[in-house]
Design a protein around this motif. Structure first.
Motif, PDB file in Angstrom:
ATOM      1  N   HIS A   1       0.851  -1.308  -0.066  1.00  0.00           N
ATOM      2  CA  HIS A   1       0.015  -0.013  -0.171  1.00  0.00           C
ATOM      3  C   HIS A   1       0.914   1.394   0.049  1.00  0.00           C
ATOM      4  CE1 HIS A   1      -2.077   3.209   1.784  1.00  0.00           C
ATOM      5  NE2 HIS A   1      -3.282   2.927   1.071  1.00  0.00           N
ATOM      6  N   SER A   2       1.713   1.390   0.910  1.00  0.00           N
ATOM      7  CA  SER A   2       2.426   2.779   1.246  1.00  0.00           C
ATOM      8  C   SER A   2       3.871   2.469   2.001  1.00  0.00           C
ATOM      9  CB  SER A   2       1.989   3.740   1.675  1.00  0.00           C
ATOM     10  OG  SER A   2       1.017   3.273   3.007  1.00  0.00           O
ATOM     11  N   VAL A   3       4.854   2.971   1.950  1.00  0.00           N
ATOM     12  CA  VAL A   3       6.180   2.880   2.424  1.00  0.00           C
ATOM     13  C   VAL A   3       6.471   4.263   3.173  1.00  0.00           C
ATOM     14  CG1 VAL A   3       8.614   2.231   2.482  1.00  0.00           C
ATOM     15  CG2 VAL A   3       6.795   1.045   0.990  1.00  0.00           C
ATOM     16  N   TYR A   4       7.132   4.374   4.376  1.00  0.00           N
ATOM     17  CA  TYR A   4       7.368   5.508   4.959  1.00  0.00           C
ATOM     18  C   TYR A   4       8.860   5.413   5.628  1.00  0.00           C
ATOM     19  CZ  TYR A   4       2.499   5.743   4.666  1.00  0.00           C
ATOM     20  OH  TYR A   4       1.031   5.876   4.457  1.00  0.00           O
ATOM     21  N   VAL A   5       9.559   6.512   5.783  1.00  0.00           N
ATOM     22  CA  VAL A   5      10.812   6.704   6.301  1.00  0.00           C
ATOM     23  C   VAL A   5      10.652   7.637   7.568  1.00  0.00           C
ATOM     24  CG1 VAL A   5      13.155   7.174   6.233  1.00  0.00           C
ATOM     25  CG2 VAL A   5      12.360   6.296   4.309  1.00  0.00           C
ATOM     26  N   TYR A   6      11.039   7.112   8.703  1.00  0.00           N
ATOM     27  CA  TYR A   6      11.144   7.848   9.868  1.00  0.00           C
ATOM     28  C   TYR A   6      12.428   7.815  10.696  1.00  0.00           C
ATOM     29  CZ  TYR A   6      10.397   3.695  12.730  1.00  0.00           C
ATOM     30  OH  TYR A   6      10.356   2.321  13.274  1.00  0.00           O
ATOM     31  N   GLY A   7      12.478   8.726  11.495  1.00  0.00           N
ATOM     32  CA  GLY A   7      13.663   8.493  12.522  1.00  0.00           C
ATOM     33  C   GLY A   7      14.957   9.520  11.919  1.00  0.00           C
ATOM     34  N   SER A   8      16.030   9.277  12.298  1.00  0.00           N
ATOM     35  CA  SER A   8      17.153  10.072  11.950  1.00  0.00           C
ATOM     36  C   SER A   8      17.276  10.314  10.275  1.00  0.00           C
ATOM     37  CB  SER A   8      18.300   9.778  12.615  1.00  0.00           C
ATOM     38  OG  SER A   8      18.780   8.276  11.970  1.00  0.00           O
ATOM     39  N   VAL A   9      17.015   9.157   9.531  1.00  0.00           N
ATOM     40  CA  VAL A   9      17.292   9.540   8.042  1.00  0.00           C
ATOM     41  C   VAL A   9      15.942  10.450   7.639  1.00  0.00           C
ATOM     42  CG1 VAL A   9      16.971   8.259   5.727  1.00  0.00           C
ATOM     43  CG2 VAL A   9      18.192   7.272   7.608  1.00  0.00           C
ATOM     44  N   ALA A  10      14.903  10.312   8.028  1.00  0.00           N
ATOM     45  CA  ALA A  10      13.873  11.114   7.733  1.00  0.00           C
ATOM     46  C   ALA A  10      14.062  12.587   8.084  1.00  0.00           C
ATOM     47  CB  ALA A  10      12.479  10.660   8.097  1.00  0.00           C
ATOM     48  N   ARG A  11      15.064  12.701   9.127  1.00  0.00           N
ATOM     49  CA  ARG A  11      14.990  14.251   9.849  1.00  0.00           C
ATOM     50  C   ARG A  11      16.384  14.853   9.297  1.00  0.00           C
ATOM     51  NH1 ARG A  11      14.763  11.531  14.783  1.00  0.00           N
ATOM     52  NH2 ARG A  11      16.843  11.890  14.820  1.00  0.00           N
ATOM     53  N   HIS A  12      16.942  14.051   8.193  1.00  0.00           N
ATOM     54  CA  HIS A  12      18.370  14.288   7.500  1.00  0.00           C
ATOM     55  C   HIS A  12      19.477  14.522   8.540  1.00  0.00           C
ATOM     56  CE1 HIS A  12      16.417  14.926   3.289  1.00  0.00           C
ATOM     57  NE2 HIS A  12      15.443  14.720   4.108  1.00  0.00           N
ATOM     58  N   GLU A  13      19.363  13.875   9.691  1.00  0.00           N
ATOM     59  CA  GLU A  13      20.349  13.877  10.554  1.00  0.00           C
ATOM     60  C   GLU A  13      21.190  12.543  10.859  1.00  0.00           C
ATOM     61  OE1 GLU A  13      18.030  14.991  14.077  1.00  0.00           O
ATOM     62  OE2 GLU A  13      17.629  17.080  13.348  1.00  0.00           O
ATOM     63  N   ALA A  14      20.979  11.594   9.862  1.00  0.00           N
ATOM     64  CA  ALA A  14      21.707  10.223  10.151  1.00  0.00           C
ATOM     65  C   ALA A  14      23.138  10.295   9.999  1.00  0.00           C
ATOM     66  CB  ALA A  14      20.994   9.350   9.047  1.00  0.00           C
ATOM     67  N   VAL A  15      23.867   9.515  10.675  1.00  0.00           N
ATOM     68  CA  VAL A  15      25.230   9.552  10.606  1.00  0.00           C
ATOM     69  C   VAL A  15      25.763   8.419  10.262  1.00  0.00           C
ATOM     70  CG1 VAL A  15      27.305   9.759  12.172  1.00  0.00           C
ATOM     71  CG2 VAL A  15      25.313  11.103  12.613  1.00  0.00           C
ATOM     72  N   SER A  16      26.605   8.303   9.241  1.00  0.00           N
ATOM     73  CA  SER A  16      27.169   7.014   8.468  1.00  0.00           C
ATOM     74  C   SER A  16      27.951   6.067   9.617  1.00  0.00           C
ATOM     75  CB  SER A  16      28.057   7.401   7.453  1.00  0.00           C
ATOM     76  OG  SER A  16      28.498   6.053   6.789  1.00  0.00           O
ATOM     77  N   GLY A  17      27.524   4.805   9.807  1.00  0.00           N
ATOM     78  CA  GLY A  17      28.358   3.987  10.741  1.00  0.00           C
ATOM     79  C   GLY A  17      27.420   4.013  12.057  1.00  0.00           C
ATOM     80  N   GLN A  18      26.623   4.940  12.482  1.00  0.00           N
ATOM     81  CA  GLN A  18      26.032   5.086  13.609  1.00  0.00           C
ATOM     82  C   GLN A  18      24.484   4.926  13.578  1.00  0.00           C
ATOM     83  OE1 GLN A  18      27.131   8.332  15.903  1.00  0.00           O
ATOM     84  NE2 GLN A  18      29.313   8.194  15.120  1.00  0.00           N
TER      85      GLN A  18
END
Length: 252
Positions: free
Chosen positions: A33-50
């Motif tokens: 039906h649908s797909v959503y992204v949440y958390g640090s990736v959605a906020r554009h605050e994700a840190v590679s490796g963490q």
């Protein structure tokens, strides 16, 4: 409203999001039906490796017959193809359950307030704008006492630095967000970043500066002596549980 066919996240995480979407579209077909992204990736605050990639997958119908195979396969793909993504967290839901009055504080809040729809009909639009309130804070943090107990044990029983680091990060995130939930009804604004939650909490409780700084150290993933971690969980964690109960008594 259908999600935009083009979406953009941080360069380190964009390919991972695109691959996950392709996988679920191929694996679920017309049932998706649908797909959503949440958390640090959605906020554009994700840190590679963490940072984890957090995804909500909504289907029209249950798919218990191949659910385990599908989820295990994508976890395997991510471990091999995207080692800089700390983990893949997938929440599953049925469209009819999401778009219901009973889900207003759970799925409704998550999809409307905290997520970005990357495919399909955006069910977040079924819900109006949310006002920061004690009811929502209580719903999402009513389990803080259980988290304190469970992660105290996880830290104590960790046999590797990786296990302890993961447990430290998880309990730090929970305690920082739960700390803000105690005062959110006063501040009247949404904050999801754990660090920002701690900073906002200190505006009402400056006497907890040291505890919040120590939670920031746990959040960094740096392994510190277990006795120090357990002491922080016992001290600030139990204080927070009692403060939460006191606020509930005052507000009702």
């Amino acid at each position: 409203m259908l999600a935009q066919s083009q979406f953009e996240f941080q360069p380190d995480f964009q390919p991972a999001v695109e691959d996950a979407l392709r996988f679920f579209k191929a694996g679920l077909g017309t049932n998706l039906h649908s797909v959503y992204v949440y958390g640090s990736v959605a906020r554009h605050e994700a840190v590679s490796g963490q940072s984890n990639l957090d995804i909500v997958v909504v289907t029209h119908r249950p798919f218990e017959d191949n659910r385990t195979t599908l989820l295990n396969t994508i976890q395997w793909r991510f471990q091999r193809g995207f080692p800089h993504v700390k983990g893949l967290n997938v929440k599953l839901a049925l469209a009819k359950e999401v778009a219901s009055l009973e889900s207003i504080f759970s799925w409704g809040f998550l999809l409307r307030q905290c997520s970005e729809c990357i495919y399909g009909e955006d069910l977040g639009e079924c819900f109006g704008d949310y006002e920061p309130s004690w009811e929502i804070a209580k719903f999402w943090n009513d389990d803080v006492a259980e988290w304190v107990k469970a992660y105290r044990l996880k830290v104590a029983k960790a046999t590797t630095a990786a296990e302890q680091s993961h447990a430290q990060v998880m309990i730090a995130k929970k305690l920082l967000r739960a700390s803000y939930s105690v005062v959110m009804h006063k501040h009247k604004r949404w904050i999801d970043s754990p660090v920002a939650c701690g900073d906002a909490f200190l505006l009402s409780h400056p006497e907890k500066q040291l505890e919040i700084e120590r939670l920031g150290i746990l959040l960094s993933g740096r392994v510190i002596p277990k006795r120090s971690v357990v002491g922080l969980i016992d001290g600030f964690g139990q204080w927070l549980v009692k403060e939460y109960q006191r606020t509930e008594f005052k507000i009702g």
